[in-house]
Design a protein around this motif. Sequence first.
Motif, PDB file in Angstrom:
ATOM      1  N   ARG A   1      47.102  74.659  66.995  1.00 36.69           N
ATOM      2  CA  ARG A   1      45.746  74.369  66.532  1.00 36.69           C
ATOM      3  C   ARG A   1      44.791  75.330  67.225  1.00 36.69           C
ATOM      4  NH1 ARG A   1      48.347  71.964  63.354  1.00 36.69           N
ATOM      5  NH2 ARG A   1      48.096  69.818  62.616  1.00 36.69           N
TER       6      ARG A   1
ATOM      7  N   ARG B   1      59.390  70.436  55.806  1.00 39.83           N
ATOM      8  CA  ARG B   1      59.627  70.993  54.464  1.00 39.83           C
ATOM      9  C   ARG B   1      61.105  70.995  54.076  1.00 39.83           C
ATOM     10  NH1 ARG B   1      55.387  73.587  56.956  1.00 39.83           N
ATOM     11  NH2 ARG B   1      53.427  73.255  55.836  1.00 39.83           N
TER      12      ARG B   1
ATOM     13  N   HIS C   1      47.382  74.679  54.573  1.00 39.88           N
ATOM     14  CA  HIS C   1      47.835  75.892  55.281  1.00 39.88           C
ATOM     15  C   HIS C   1      47.351  75.916  56.738  1.00 39.88           C
ATOM     16  CE1 HIS C   1      49.005  76.881  51.342  1.00 39.88           C
ATOM     17  NE2 HIS C   1      48.234  77.896  51.068  1.00 39.88           N
TER      18      HIS C   1
ATOM     19  N   GLU D   1      40.231  70.562  48.718  1.00 37.18           N
ATOM     20  CA  GLU D   1      41.182  70.257  49.800  1.00 37.18           C
ATOM     21  C   GLU D   1      40.545  70.339  51.187  1.00 37.18           C
ATOM     22  OE1 GLU D   1      45.384  71.439  48.976  1.00 37.18           O
ATOM     23  OE2 GLU D   1      44.515  72.360  47.195  1.00 37.18           O
TER      24      GLU D   1
END
Length: 337
Positions: A318, A125, A25, A58
């Motif tokens: 980011r 995606r 995510h 993760e």
Amino acid sequence: MTETMPDSAVIREAVRLACRAPSLHNSQPWHWVAEGPALHLFADLTRVMTAADPEGREIYLSCGAALDHLTVAMAASGWHANVHRFPDADNPLHVATVDFHSSAMATTEDVGARASAIGRRRTDRRPFMPPADWPEFETYLRQTVIPYQVMFDVVLDHARPSLANASRLTEAIREYDPSYTAELGWWTSPSDTGDGIPRSALTSAVVAGHVDVGRTFPASKAGNGGEHVDFDRSRIVVLSTHHEDARLDVLRCGEALSSVLLECTAAGLATCTLTHMTELAQSREIVRELTGQRGTPQLLIRIGRAPVADEEPAATPRKPLSEVFEVRPSPGRGAST
Ligand SMILES: Cc1cc2nc3c(=O)[nH]c(=O)nc-3n(C[C@H](O)[C@H](O)[C@H](O)COP(=O)(O)O)c2cc1C
């Protein structure tokens, strides 16, 4: 500066590129500290997804991807990275200490291709068309991951419906998990903090419906292509660890993920990392059975040709470098940002 210490600007740029690595995510669960001749990578546990990934596995996959990105970026600048993983037995958050020596051998053609892929790689995606020349490329990818000591499997065509079942099972269980739904909603809400998944990186509900193995995200209103590809024809790679969820193995699996993604990007292929099926025991067991291995599946990667080759998803933001990277004064010296 000595030959064993790259210029601070080189380190800074390599860390910036390392932070382009994928993370669950887009949580960016890493913190980098440059201190004297070494660069340290720490896992940031405040970024754990307590509903999706309560054990924080993760976090280590994501840190592994960032670590591999770093070594690629440094190699492209002519520096070989010596990586010491989990150097402090008492601190599981201290993921790696990296030091460097200059090496003309570090900058091979392959490294250059991977480094330039860092900026172009995206999680896509949308449904894919099948990759061209897959048998040869699969062989190449298998060789690529050998140094990371992970298991590499490709889901066979006849097993794809079972994988789609595993995906549906995961999402059906989670539909009634309010913590998971709230967490996913939070990480996909518009934010100006540079983390989370922007809606522009998600697909419309129609396009998502053409991918039988994708994680269910809130639908994006704007279409970003892929409507005309009626079902996903990607190849799906599964990366598994030998020793269940041992921290070191999981970290190395994240490094292998980076390597596969960058090789695919360099080859002009689109990719999408998938972990929803490995987050729940029930679906993870189905994936394990499909691979026919005794290993522990960590993640899957859809690989294929993008539906519209020249329309890549936009780069996700980011966090500012200043939030994830600090320079500490080396013993007996002042800081040198
Ligand atoms: C450990 C891990 C798990 C991920 N799981 C998924 C997933 O299940 N589904 C998905 O669409 N993307 C998944 N991703 C991709 C991230 O959402 C993506 O890397 C992040 O949003 C940043 O976007 P970018 O990869 O385009 O830079 C995962 C990435 C990592 C490293």
